[in-house]
Design a protein around this motif. Sequence first.
Motif, PDB file in Angstrom:
ATOM      1  N   SER A  79       0.849  -1.188   0.000  1.00  0.00           N
ATOM      2  CA  SER A  79       0.000   0.000   0.000  1.00  0.00           C
ATOM      3  C   SER A  79       0.888   1.243   0.000  1.00  0.00           C
ATOM      4  N   ASN A  80       0.296   2.369  -0.308  1.00  0.00           N
ATOM      5  CA  ASN A  80       1.075   3.595  -0.308  1.00  0.00           C
ATOM      6  C   ASN A  80       1.612   3.937   1.075  1.00  0.00           C
ATOM      7  N   GLU A  81       0.813   3.634   2.096  1.00  0.00           N
ATOM      8  CA  GLU A  81       1.276   3.915   3.461  1.00  0.00           C
ATOM      9  C   GLU A  81       2.513   3.079   3.763  1.00  0.00           C
ATOM     10  N   ARG A  82       2.450   1.826   3.364  1.00  0.00           N
ATOM     11  CA  ARG A  82       3.599   0.941   3.613  1.00  0.00           C
ATOM     12  C   ARG A  82       4.838   1.452   2.882  1.00  0.00           C
ATOM     13  N   ILE A  83       4.658   1.881   1.656  1.00  0.00           N
ATOM     14  CA  ILE A  83       5.795   2.386   0.895  1.00  0.00           C
ATOM     15  C   ILE A  83       6.384   3.618   1.573  1.00  0.00           C
ATOM     16  N   GLU A  84       5.506   4.476   2.049  1.00  0.00           N
ATOM     17  CA  GLU A  84       5.997   5.692   2.726  1.00  0.00           C
ATOM     18  C   GLU A  84       6.808   5.305   3.954  1.00  0.00           C
ATOM     19  N   GLU A  85       6.297   4.336   4.699  1.00  0.00           N
ATOM     20  CA  GLU A  85       7.023   3.891   5.899  1.00  0.00           C
ATOM     21  C   GLU A  85       8.402   3.339   5.554  1.00  0.00           C
ATOM     22  N   LEU A  86       8.429   2.485   4.543  1.00  0.00           N
ATOM     23  CA  LEU A  86       9.703   1.878   4.177  1.00  0.00           C
ATOM     24  C   LEU A  86      10.669   2.936   3.663  1.00  0.00           C
ATOM     25  N   ALA A  87      10.141   3.921   2.955  1.00  0.00           N
ATOM     26  CA  ALA A  87      11.011   5.009   2.503  1.00  0.00           C
ATOM     27  C   ALA A  87      11.562   5.771   3.696  1.00  0.00           C
ATOM     28  N   ALA A  88      10.715   5.997   4.699  1.00  0.00           N
ATOM     29  CA  ALA A  88      11.185   6.708   5.888  1.00  0.00           C
ATOM     30  C   ALA A  88      12.269   5.907   6.599  1.00  0.00           C
ATOM     31  N   LEU A  89      12.083   4.578   6.644  1.00  0.00           N
ATOM     32  CA  LEU A  89      13.104   3.738   7.269  1.00  0.00           C
ATOM     33  C   LEU A  89      14.403   3.814   6.497  1.00  0.00           C
ATOM     34  N   ARG A  90      14.301   3.742   5.161  1.00  0.00           N
ATOM     35  CA  ARG A  90      15.518   3.879   4.358  1.00  0.00           C
ATOM     36  C   ARG A  90      16.200   5.200   4.680  1.00  0.00           C
ATOM     37  N   ALA A  91      15.431   6.257   4.712  1.00  0.00           N
ATOM     38  CA  ALA A  91      16.025   7.576   4.966  1.00  0.00           C
ATOM     39  C   ALA A  91      16.721   7.596   6.323  1.00  0.00           C
ATOM     40  N   LEU A  92      16.049   7.067   7.336  1.00  0.00           N
ATOM     41  CA  LEU A  92      16.640   7.087   8.678  1.00  0.00           C
ATOM     42  C   LEU A  92      17.944   6.315   8.719  1.00  0.00           C
TER      43      LEU A  92
ATOM     44  N   ARG B  90      17.718   1.208  17.629  1.00  0.00           N
ATOM     45  CA  ARG B  90      16.579   1.497  18.503  1.00  0.00           C
ATOM     46  C   ARG B  90      16.385   2.994  18.610  1.00  0.00           C
ATOM     47  N   ALA B  91      17.458   3.715  18.850  1.00  0.00           N
ATOM     48  CA  ALA B  91      17.342   5.161  19.031  1.00  0.00           C
ATOM     49  C   ALA B  91      16.764   5.812  17.779  1.00  0.00           C
ATOM     50  N   LEU B  92      17.283   5.423  16.620  1.00  0.00           N
ATOM     51  CA  LEU B  92      16.801   6.029  15.374  1.00  0.00           C
ATOM     52  C   LEU B  92      15.309   5.776  15.175  1.00  0.00           C
ATOM     53  N   ILE B  93      14.929   4.512  15.213  1.00  0.00           N
ATOM     54  CA  ILE B  93      13.566   4.156  14.811  1.00  0.00           C
ATOM     55  C   ILE B  93      12.570   4.530  15.895  1.00  0.00           C
ATOM     56  N   GLU B  94      12.929   4.283  17.171  1.00  0.00           N
ATOM     57  CA  GLU B  94      11.949   4.536  18.221  1.00  0.00           C
ATOM     58  C   GLU B  94      11.684   6.021  18.396  1.00  0.00           C
ATOM     59  N   VAL B  95      12.698   6.847  18.175  1.00  0.00           N
ATOM     60  CA  VAL B  95      12.466   8.285  18.235  1.00  0.00           C
ATOM     61  C   VAL B  95      11.466   8.693  17.150  1.00  0.00           C
ATOM     62  N   GLU B  96      11.641   8.118  15.968  1.00  0.00           N
ATOM     63  CA  GLU B  96      10.708   8.431  14.885  1.00  0.00           C
ATOM     64  C   GLU B  96       9.300   7.951  15.223  1.00  0.00           C
ATOM     65  N   LEU B  97       9.210   6.740  15.787  1.00  0.00           N
ATOM     66  CA  LEU B  97       7.885   6.213  16.138  1.00  0.00           C
ATOM     67  C   LEU B  97       7.218   7.082  17.185  1.00  0.00           C
ATOM     68  N   ALA B  98       7.971   7.470  18.197  1.00  0.00           N
ATOM     69  CA  ALA B  98       7.392   8.313  19.248  1.00  0.00           C
ATOM     70  C   ALA B  98       6.926   9.634  18.654  1.00  0.00           C
ATOM     71  N   SER B  99       7.728  10.168  17.775  1.00  0.00           N
ATOM     72  CA  SER B  99       7.371  11.441  17.156  1.00  0.00           C
ATOM     73  C   SER B  99       6.073  11.313  16.364  1.00  0.00           C
ATOM     74  N   ARG B 100       5.925  10.179  15.667  1.00  0.00           N
ATOM     75  CA  ARG B 100       4.703   9.994  14.891  1.00  0.00           C
ATOM     76  C   ARG B 100       3.503   9.714  15.784  1.00  0.00           C
TER      77      ARG B 100
END
Lengths: 215, 215
Positions: A79-92, B90-100
């Motif tokens: 889904s588009n939401e999933r793609i956005e999430e995965l893109a955000a993970l890549r960016a992070l 953990r720090a990278l992803i969890e900070v993003e999750l908390a922010s969202r």
Amino acid sequence: MLIQTRPDPSPSAHDRVYRGLRSRIMHGEIPPGQALTLRGIGKDFGVSMTPAREAVRRLVAEGALQLSSSGRVSTPDLSNERIEELAALRALIEVELASRALPRAHMALIDRLQTINGTIADAVRAHDPVGYIRTNLEFHRTLYLRAQAPAMLAMTETVWLQLGPTMCKLYGRMRRSEAPHFHRHIIAALKAGDEPGLRLAVRSDVTQGLRMLTT
Amino acid sequence: MLIQTRPDPSPSAHDRVYRGLRSRIMHGEIPPGQALTLRGIGKDFGVSMTPAREAVRRLVAEGALQLSSSGRVSTPDLSNERIEELAALRALIEVELASRALPRAHMALIDRLQTINGTIADAVRAHDPVGYIRTNLEFHRTLYLRAQAPAMLAMTETVWLQLGPTMCKLYGRMRRSEAPHFHRHIIAALKAGDEPGLRLAVRSDVTQGLRMLTT
DNA sequence: CGGGTGCGACTGTGATCACATAGCGTCCAT
DNA sequence: ATGGACGCTATGTGATCACAGTCGCACCCG
């Protein structure tokens, strides 16, 4: 005592199947929603169902394949939401990896990156989607290997894997094609030792590439 | 047409084994380096080797277990570099999750977080390491569920899983124990809608907790 | 001509088996 | 008593089989 010249001669069947399927999926050779069967996979690789099942289970665990309620296996249609999430993970994660690689980036690495970038341009000119995806990922992996962070790299590759079929769909319909624009920024920032610029360039490369994926 | 009241009544054997092992590992009930056998796992769960093998393969793919060269399976004993990497993830992803999650954090959520925090304090007082780890993770998961980002949450849980045995070793030798200090900062930042404060609090909680893990 | 029904082939699941190999303890020789 | 070689046992691997569920297609009836 013999030294293993080949660190992994493992004639292990499930590993061959796993690597083969993983490569095909990550490089966008299989479109989303494609159905697979254990017996079919086994026949493709010349093994029985058992190793095929193990390879599929592993790929399902990594999100590269999905199981329907009745256990049928297929590539996921994101889904588009999933793609956005995965893109955000890549960016992070990739920004962090690039940042960690920066202090160790010698000129030899930059040369190799430029060579790979040329190969990418070739693939674009040849309208070879699979070659484009493979060399593009090789560009990123070559950089990130210098970060000496295997866990982060593995996690990033898992994300690439999940995006593989979606990239297949995209680049299949991609007509006008341009060489990866932000890769030059990445190389320039590496040369200059400019960490903020590198972070921005990697983030831009990832998000721009993924923006084209959302339908 | 019948509506499934139980979305997953799956009597699937390998899933039972997988969930059981995953829970034990993530909650730190198995020390690092512990050897496991397929036949032993199968006997524990009352199934044959086949489902045990699939569950183990899946957990290996997620980094919760490792295979020796000869295929023997055991929980991993992480190096300090690996622990540092996982903590950074953990720090990278969890900070993003908390922010969202922040914009969606109603008062009901904050109340639940405070309740869980009380349960954590109970576990600390009772010197119950497994209960401490489980409720601590429940605190984080409850917050992150509000982020509506399943892929990121899954990735975070994979990291937790990899750290499970190491946390077992740590909290087994943990004598003097204090309630999680930064959880109050997290709750305060949520109440105040303070995003920078929330990011800092989550990052601090993760890195402080993991700093104790490095030998 | 269209839709519903039933049959058949296909697919995943789990158990069992045969086999190769790695561990490991024991036993013998020095 | 100690070190090394032998053999047994335990363990993972992969193939095969029986079974249950599902999907699809064709056939038949209205």
